[in-house]
Design a protein around this motif. Structure first.
Motif, PDB file in Angstrom:
ATOM      1  N   ILE A  77       0.859  -1.190   0.000  1.00 36.78           N
ATOM      2  CA  ILE A  77       0.000   0.000   0.000  1.00 36.78           C
ATOM      3  C   ILE A  77       0.894   1.239   0.000  1.00 36.78           C
ATOM      4  O   ILE A  77       1.828   1.329   0.791  1.00 36.78           O
ATOM      5  N   ALA A  78       0.584   2.192  -0.885  1.00 38.28           N
ATOM      6  CA  ALA A  78       1.210   3.519  -0.771  1.00 38.28           C
ATOM      7  C   ALA A  78       0.126   4.457  -0.260  1.00 38.28           C
ATOM      8  O   ALA A  78      -0.928   4.597  -0.884  1.00 38.28           O
ATOM      9  N   ALA A  79       0.378   5.062   0.894  1.00 41.42           N
ATOM     10  CA  ALA A  79      -0.618   5.964   1.483  1.00 41.42           C
ATOM     11  C   ALA A  79      -0.265   7.402   1.116  1.00 41.42           C
ATOM     12  O   ALA A  79       0.920   7.775   1.120  1.00 41.42           O
ATOM     13  N   GLY A  80      -1.267   8.208   0.810  1.00 39.42           N
ATOM     14  CA  GLY A  80      -1.037   9.619   0.469  1.00 39.42           C
ATOM     15  C   GLY A  80      -0.221  10.317   1.563  1.00 39.42           C
ATOM     16  O   GLY A  80      -0.275   9.926   2.741  1.00 39.42           O
ATOM     17  N   GLY A  81       0.513  11.356   1.168  1.00 36.89           N
ATOM     18  CA  GLY A  81       1.474  11.999   2.066  1.00 36.89           C
ATOM     19  C   GLY A  81       0.920  12.557   3.366  1.00 36.89           C
ATOM     20  O   GLY A  81       1.649  12.719   4.333  1.00 36.89           O
ATOM     21  N   GLY A  82      -0.390  12.842   3.404  1.00 29.50           N
ATOM     22  CA  GLY A  82      -0.959  13.388   4.632  1.00 29.50           C
ATOM     23  C   GLY A  82      -1.666  12.339   5.477  1.00 29.50           C
ATOM     24  O   GLY A  82      -2.141  12.630   6.580  1.00 29.50           O
ATOM     25  N   ALA A  83      -1.741  11.115   4.968  1.00 29.27           N
ATOM     26  CA  ALA A  83      -2.569  10.085   5.615  1.00 29.27           C
ATOM     27  C   ALA A  83      -2.149   9.803   7.057  1.00 29.27           C
ATOM     28  O   ALA A  83      -2.991   9.619   7.943  1.00 29.27           O
ATOM     29  N   LEU A  84      -0.846   9.797   7.277  1.00 28.14           N
ATOM     30  CA  LEU A  84      -0.358   9.372   8.589  1.00 28.14           C
ATOM     31  C   LEU A  84      -0.617  10.385   9.697  1.00 28.14           C
ATOM     32  O   LEU A  84      -0.473  10.082  10.875  1.00 28.14           O
ATOM     33  N   THR A  85      -1.001  11.603   9.331  1.00 25.73           N
ATOM     34  CA  THR A  85      -1.273  12.611  10.351  1.00 25.73           C
ATOM     35  C   THR A  85      -2.606  12.313  11.048  1.00 25.73           C
ATOM     36  O   THR A  85      -2.938  12.943  12.041  1.00 25.73           O
ATOM     37  N   GLU A 132       9.561  26.949   0.401  1.00 24.71           N
ATOM     38  CA  GLU A 132       9.127  27.401   1.728  1.00 24.71           C
ATOM     39  C   GLU A 132       7.934  26.576   2.222  1.00 24.71           C
ATOM     40  O   GLU A 132       7.880  26.159   3.376  1.00 24.71           O
ATOM     41  N   ARG A 133       6.993  26.334   1.332  1.00 26.12           N
ATOM     42  CA  ARG A 133       5.794  25.576   1.717  1.00 26.12           C
ATOM     43  C   ARG A 133       6.147  24.128   2.074  1.00 26.12           C
ATOM     44  O   ARG A 133       5.604  23.549   3.018  1.00 26.12           O
ATOM     45  N   ILE A 134       7.072  23.553   1.319  1.00 27.58           N
ATOM     46  CA  ILE A 134       7.484  22.167   1.600  1.00 27.58           C
ATOM     47  C   ILE A 134       8.142  22.095   2.986  1.00 27.58           C
ATOM     48  O   ILE A 134       7.810  21.228   3.796  1.00 27.58           O
ATOM     49  N   THR A 135       9.035  23.024   3.251  1.00 31.00           N
ATOM     50  CA  THR A 135       9.729  23.012   4.550  1.00 31.00           C
ATOM     51  C   THR A 135       8.726  23.187   5.687  1.00 31.00           C
ATOM     52  O   THR A 135       8.798  22.514   6.721  1.00 31.00           O
ATOM     53  N   GLU A 136       7.763  24.083   5.482  1.00 29.62           N
ATOM     54  CA  GLU A 136       6.739  24.339   6.502  1.00 29.62           C
ATOM     55  C   GLU A 136       5.909  23.076   6.785  1.00 29.62           C
ATOM     56  O   GLU A 136       5.726  22.667   7.932  1.00 29.62           O
ATOM     57  N   LEU A 137       5.437  22.440   5.705  1.00 33.01           N
ATOM     58  CA  LEU A 137       4.581  21.267   5.873  1.00 33.01           C
ATOM     59  C   LEU A 137       5.373  20.076   6.435  1.00 33.01           C
ATOM     60  O   LEU A 137       4.857  19.303   7.247  1.00 33.01           O
ATOM     61  N   LEU A 138       6.623  19.963   6.011  1.00 28.69           N
ATOM     62  CA  LEU A 138       7.473  18.893   6.553  1.00 28.69           C
ATOM     63  C   LEU A 138       7.631  19.058   8.055  1.00 28.69           C
ATOM     64  O   LEU A 138       7.566  18.086   8.807  1.00 28.69           O
ATOM     65  N   SER A 139       7.816  20.309   8.494  1.00 26.59           N
ATOM     66  CA  SER A 139       8.012  20.494   9.929  1.00 26.59           C
ATOM     67  C   SER A 139       6.702  20.258  10.696  1.00 26.59           C
ATOM     68  O   SER A 139       6.704  19.667  11.762  1.00 26.59           O
ATOM     69  N   GLU A 140       5.567  20.641  10.093  1.00 26.78           N
ATOM     70  CA  GLU A 140       4.272  20.339  10.740  1.00 26.78           C
ATOM     71  C   GLU A 140       4.066  18.829  10.895  1.00 26.78           C
ATOM     72  O   GLU A 140       3.422  18.365  11.809  1.00 26.78           O
ATOM     73  N   TYR A 145       5.635  11.523  10.766  1.00 26.56           N
ATOM     74  CA  TYR A 145       6.564  10.653  10.033  1.00 26.56           C
ATOM     75  C   TYR A 145       7.575  10.021  11.001  1.00 26.56           C
ATOM     76  O   TYR A 145       8.034   8.898  10.783  1.00 26.56           O
ATOM     77  N   GLY A 146       7.895  10.770  12.061  1.00 21.62           N
ATOM     78  CA  GLY A 146       8.874  10.277  13.033  1.00 21.62           C
ATOM     79  C   GLY A 146       8.393   9.068  13.826  1.00 21.62           C
ATOM     80  O   GLY A 146       9.192   8.394  14.475  1.00 21.62           O
ATOM     81  N   ARG A 147       7.104   8.771  13.775  1.00 22.95           N
ATOM     82  CA  ARG A 147       6.593   7.594  14.489  1.00 22.95           C
ATOM     83  C   ARG A 147       6.937   6.291  13.763  1.00 22.95           C
ATOM     84  O   ARG A 147       6.794   5.209  14.315  1.00 22.95           O
ATOM     85  N   VAL A 148       7.332   6.420  12.501  1.00 25.10           N
ATOM     86  CA  VAL A 148       7.641   5.210  11.726  1.00 25.10           C
ATOM     87  C   VAL A 148       9.111   4.869  11.962  1.00 25.10           C
ATOM     88  O   VAL A 148       9.991   5.713  11.781  1.00 25.10           O
ATOM     89  N   SER A 149       9.371   3.631  12.367  1.00 26.10           N
ATOM     90  CA  SER A 149      10.752   3.327  12.780  1.00 26.10           C
ATOM     91  C   SER A 149      11.680   3.035  11.598  1.00 26.10           C
ATOM     92  O   SER A 149      12.889   3.095  11.744  1.00 26.10           O
ATOM     93  N   ILE A 150      11.148   2.735  10.425  1.00 21.36           N
ATOM     94  CA  ILE A 150      12.022   2.525   9.258  1.00 21.36           C
ATOM     95  C   ILE A 150      11.865   3.719   8.318  1.00 21.36           C
ATOM     96  O   ILE A 150      10.759   3.986   7.821  1.00 21.36           O
ATOM     97  N   THR A 151      12.969   4.430   8.074  1.00 24.05           N
ATOM     98  CA  THR A 151      12.936   5.554   7.125  1.00 24.05           C
ATOM     99  C   THR A 151      14.015   5.347   6.078  1.00 24.05           C
ATOM    100  O   THR A 151      15.151   4.988   6.411  1.00 24.05           O
TER     101      THR A 151
END
Ligand code: S3P
Length: 182
Positions: A77-85, A132-140, A145-151
């Motif tokens: 499964i590939a989940a959309g980039g915002g799904a994990l929030t 700028e928007r990417i950096t902002e959303l990445l930090s939000e 994303y940090g909850r996933v132990s394999i990156t």
């Protein structure tokens, strides 16, 4: 039941293409949550955002992810980039299998999404410069994303190399899950 392989991570990190390659290697079907939503609604994701808003899109995403997570079949499964929030998505996907988060440097993400024909409504919000928007959303989203132990950072590797690393990490984790506990 085989644990599913679940790819997560920000837009432009390669989830769909790496997921397809990994699925081919495993001989498993591949499903992208956005593609599934588009197939069901007959609308591209950016039209769903434009016509019905993000809240409606997130409802569809939650329903699709819950259903994919429950499928009684091996699946990538590939989940959309915002799904994990979304906590419900996180729990459903974690119960269903092994999560692998793909990452990339903001500059690389910007290059990839700028080249993509697929408009990303979350990156257009606020009319900010893309970097700028990417950096902002990445930090939000860092905590999600940090909850996933394999990156796996896909910034400087090919799609094939990324798929290889995903399979290696997935297989190692799968073996550990299957070991009888002492
Ligand atoms: C989103 C990512 C997109 C898509 C939608 C929202 C996000 O998926 O689900 O535009 O909030 O990060 P990709 O990560 O596959 O681009």
């Amino acid at each position: 039941m085989e644990p599913k392989l679940v790819l997560t991570g920000f837009m432009g990190t390669g989830k769909s293409r790496v997921g397809q390659l990994a699925a081919a290697r495993l001989g498993w079907p591949f499903i992208d949550s956005d593609a599934e939503i588009t197939a069901r609604t007959g609308k591209p994701i950016h039209d769903i955002f434009a016509d019905h808003g993000e809240t409606y899109f997130r409802q569809l995403e939650r329903a699709v992810i819950a259903e994919l997570a429950m499928r009684m079949q091996p699946l990538v499964i590939a989940a959309g980039g915002g799904a994990l929030t979304d906590e419900a998505n996180f729990r459903a996907l974690e119960n269903a299998g092994i999560l692998v988060c793909l990452s990339a440097r903001p500059k690389i993400i910007a290059e990839r999404v700028a080249k993509s024909s697929d408009p990303r409504p979350k990156l257009l919000e606020g009319g900010k410069p893309l970097d700028e928007r990417i950096t902002e959303l990445l930090s939000e989203r860092a905590a999600s994303y940090g909850r996933v132990s394999i990156t796996i950072d896909t910034s400087d590797i090919t799609l094939e190399q990324a798929a290889e690393r995903v399979i290696t990490a997935f297989s190692a984790r799968r073996e550990r899950r299957c070991e009888p506990s002492a």
